[in-house]
Design a protein around this motif. Structure first.
Motif, PDB file in Angstrom:
ATOM      1  N   ARG A  86       0.831  -1.202   0.000  1.00  0.00           N
ATOM      2  CA  ARG A  86       0.000   0.000   0.000  1.00  0.00           C
ATOM      3  C   ARG A  86       0.865   1.251   0.000  1.00  0.00           C
ATOM      4  N   LYS A  87       1.986   1.216   0.719  1.00  0.00           N
ATOM      5  CA  LYS A  87       2.880   2.372   0.767  1.00  0.00           C
ATOM      6  C   LYS A  87       3.468   2.628  -0.616  1.00  0.00           C
ATOM      7  N   VAL A  88       3.875   1.566  -1.299  1.00  0.00           N
ATOM      8  CA  VAL A  88       4.417   1.714  -2.653  1.00  0.00           C
ATOM      9  C   VAL A  88       3.353   2.275  -3.585  1.00  0.00           C
ATOM     10  N   LEU A  89       2.123   1.769  -3.466  1.00  0.00           N
ATOM     11  CA  LEU A  89       1.037   2.272  -4.308  1.00  0.00           C
ATOM     12  C   LEU A  89       0.773   3.745  -4.039  1.00  0.00           C
ATOM     13  N   SER A  90       0.788   4.147  -2.769  1.00  0.00           N
ATOM     14  CA  SER A  90       0.526   5.552  -2.464  1.00  0.00           C
ATOM     15  C   SER A  90       1.642   6.439  -3.019  1.00  0.00           C
ATOM     16  N   ARG A  92       3.385   5.781  -5.757  1.00  0.00           N
ATOM     17  CA  ARG A  92       3.136   5.846  -7.193  1.00  0.00           C
ATOM     18  C   ARG A  92       2.010   6.812  -7.509  1.00  0.00           C
ATOM     19  N   GLU A  93       0.955   6.757  -6.702  1.00  0.00           N
ATOM     20  CA  GLU A  93      -0.175   7.658  -6.913  1.00  0.00           C
ATOM     21  C   GLU A  93       0.257   9.109  -6.746  1.00  0.00           C
ATOM     22  N   GLU A  94       1.110   9.369  -5.775  1.00  0.00           N
ATOM     23  CA  GLU A  94       1.623  10.724  -5.560  1.00  0.00           C
ATOM     24  C   GLU A  94       2.414  11.198  -6.778  1.00  0.00           C
ATOM     25  N   CYS A  95       3.246  10.320  -7.337  1.00  0.00           N
ATOM     26  CA  CYS A  95       4.016  10.684  -8.536  1.00  0.00           C
ATOM     27  C   CYS A  95       3.091  10.974  -9.708  1.00  0.00           C
ATOM     28  N   ARG A  96       2.064  10.154  -9.887  1.00  0.00           N
ATOM     29  CA  ARG A  96       1.114  10.377 -10.979  1.00  0.00           C
ATOM     30  C   ARG A  96       0.377  11.697 -10.805  1.00  0.00           C
ATOM     31  N   ARG A  97      -0.030  11.985  -9.575  1.00  0.00           N
ATOM     32  CA  ARG A  97      -0.761  13.220  -9.316  1.00  0.00           C
ATOM     33  C   ARG A  97       0.124  14.434  -9.590  1.00  0.00           C
ATOM     34  N   MET A  98       1.402  14.357  -9.178  1.00  0.00           N
ATOM     35  CA  MET A  98       2.320  15.468  -9.434  1.00  0.00           C
ATOM     36  C   MET A  98       2.541  15.661 -10.920  1.00  0.00           C
TER      37      MET A  98
END
Length: 131
Positions: A86-90, A92-98
């Motif tokens: 879940r930490k890795v997914l979050s 990745r999601e942060e990178c996508r959002r940025m």
């Protein structure tokens, strides 16, 4: 069945018997006859339960043996691995959002807040060049 231990199943069986006895008492009937019938059926399936217990023990021993041959990172219990995933997914999601915010920042000012399809956006840019 696989995930519950024999002790857990025994406890569930005892709770089931108490629940049946309580239901019959609430109904105002004698619960001893029905309990004797249930226990007789349970006793008749003893051989099946013994075989299932042997399969359960063999399977769990095999899982424990197999676990020692696995890499250390996979030996950890599943909830900890899930938390790490879940930490890795979050992240990745942060990178996508940025990246999405950066893309929005570089759009022409008139088109930033509007959601156009790519083709319509390309057509608007083309028309803006021709004007």
């Amino acid at each position: 069945y696989w995930q519950y231990s024999p002790a857990h199943l025994q406890d569930a069986w005892e709770r089931f018997q108490k629940g049946v006895a309580h239901a019959w008492e609430i109904a105002g009937a004698n619960s001893t006859d029905i309990l004797q019938k249930i226990q007789a059926l349970h006793k008749g399936r003893t051989e099946f339960r013994i075989r299932q217990l042997q399969k359960w023990e063999q399977g769990h021993m095999a899982m424990q043996d197999k676990n020692w041959r696995r890499p250390k990172r996979l030996r950890t219990p599943l909830p900890f691995r899930a938390q790490k995933y879940r930490k890795v997914l979050s992240e990745r999601e942060e990178c996508r959002r940025m990246a999405l915010e950066d893309r929005k920042r570089h759009r022409p000012r008139g088109l930033r807040g509007q959601n156009y399809s790519r083709k319509l956006l390309a057509l608007k840019r083309l028309l803006a060049r021709w004007e």
